[in-house]
Write a protein that holds these residues in place. Structure first.
Motif, PDB file in Angstrom:
ATOM      1  N   MET A   1       0.854  -1.164   0.000  1.00  0.00           N
ATOM      2  CA  MET A   1       0.000   0.000   0.000  1.00  0.00           C
ATOM      3  C   MET A   1       0.899   1.225   0.000  1.00  0.00           C
ATOM      4  N   GLY A   2       0.570   2.205  -0.844  1.00  0.00           N
ATOM      5  CA  GLY A   2       1.341   3.436  -0.909  1.00  0.00           C
ATOM      6  C   GLY A   2       0.621   4.571  -0.225  1.00  0.00           C
ATOM      7  N   GLN A  67     -13.418   2.167  -5.102  1.00  0.00           N
ATOM      8  CA  GLN A  67     -12.831   1.311  -6.132  1.00  0.00           C
ATOM      9  C   GLN A  67     -13.137   1.978  -7.457  1.00  0.00           C
ATOM     10  N   LEU A  87      -9.025  -0.434  -9.014  1.00  0.00           N
ATOM     11  CA  LEU A  87      -8.001   0.127  -8.152  1.00  0.00           C
ATOM     12  C   LEU A  87      -8.694   0.624  -6.895  1.00  0.00           C
ATOM     13  N   ARG A 104      -4.082   7.050  -0.026  1.00  0.00           N
ATOM     14  CA  ARG A 104      -3.504   5.714  -0.119  1.00  0.00           C
ATOM     15  C   ARG A 104      -3.940   5.035  -1.406  1.00  0.00           C
ATOM     16  N   ILE A 105      -3.041   4.228  -1.942  1.00  0.00           N
ATOM     17  CA  ILE A 105      -3.356   3.315  -3.038  1.00  0.00           C
ATOM     18  C   ILE A 105      -3.131   1.916  -2.490  1.00  0.00           C
ATOM     19  N   HIS A 106      -4.155   1.095  -2.527  1.00  0.00           N
ATOM     20  CA  HIS A 106      -4.044  -0.272  -2.016  1.00  0.00           C
ATOM     21  C   HIS A 106      -3.577  -1.188  -3.124  1.00  0.00           C
ATOM     22  N   ASP A 107      -2.642  -2.073  -2.794  1.00  0.00           N
ATOM     23  CA  ASP A 107      -2.114  -3.025  -3.765  1.00  0.00           C
ATOM     24  C   ASP A 107      -3.196  -4.026  -4.155  1.00  0.00           C
ATOM     25  N   VAL A 108      -3.176  -4.396  -5.414  1.00  0.00           N
ATOM     26  CA  VAL A 108      -4.080  -5.418  -5.906  1.00  0.00           C
ATOM     27  C   VAL A 108      -3.373  -6.758  -5.786  1.00  0.00           C
ATOM     28  N   LEU A 109      -4.021  -7.702  -5.124  1.00  0.00           N
ATOM     29  CA  LEU A 109      -3.427  -9.045  -4.995  1.00  0.00           C
ATOM     30  C   LEU A 109      -3.953  -9.908  -6.129  1.00  0.00           C
ATOM     31  N   ARG A 110      -3.059 -10.377  -6.954  1.00  0.00           N
ATOM     32  CA  ARG A 110      -3.428 -11.221  -8.083  1.00  0.00           C
ATOM     33  C   ARG A 110      -2.987 -12.657  -7.779  1.00  0.00           C
TER      34      ARG A 110
END
Length: 114
Positions: A1-2, A67, A87, A104-110
């Protein structure tokens, strides 16, 4: 997360919920129901005191988790299951000025493929 503190332009519904936004010159549409909450800010670091009865904007930050998906550039909209992964962003709105910032930008879990 950024973690960020970057200005974004947000368009809201009549009820005040984010519907779309422009970030770094790119348009995005909100694709799921946004979630709102409030977080306590360190008001004592900026002000000597908070006025009695104050809350939103002085003591608390309004936070929205949204989102979003990018708006396709002059092409037919993608069908179900097509297009970019949504996103997840956390935004804050400054109550007095109405300005929005990306927090914040949340990481996408692939899932990993074999």
């Amino acid at each position: 997360m950024g973690m960020f503190s970057e200005s974004v332009d947000v368009v809201c519904s009549a009820a005040g919920q984010p519907e779309s936004l422009t970030w770094s010159g790119k348009p995005y549409l909100v694709c799921a129901e946004p979630v709102r909450w409030y977080e306590r800010r360190q008001w004592w670091a900026e002000d000597t005191r908070a006025p009695l009865g104050s809350g939103p904007g002085v003591v608390d930050h309004e936070i929205w988790r949204v989102q979003v998906q990018p708006v396709p550039a002059a092409s037919p909209p993608p069908g179900p299951g097509e297009g970019a992964e949504p996103l997840t962003l956390d935004l804050t709105r400054h109550i007095r000025s109405g300005r929005w910032r990306l927090l914040r930008i949340h990481d996408v879990l692939r899932p990993k493929t074999a």
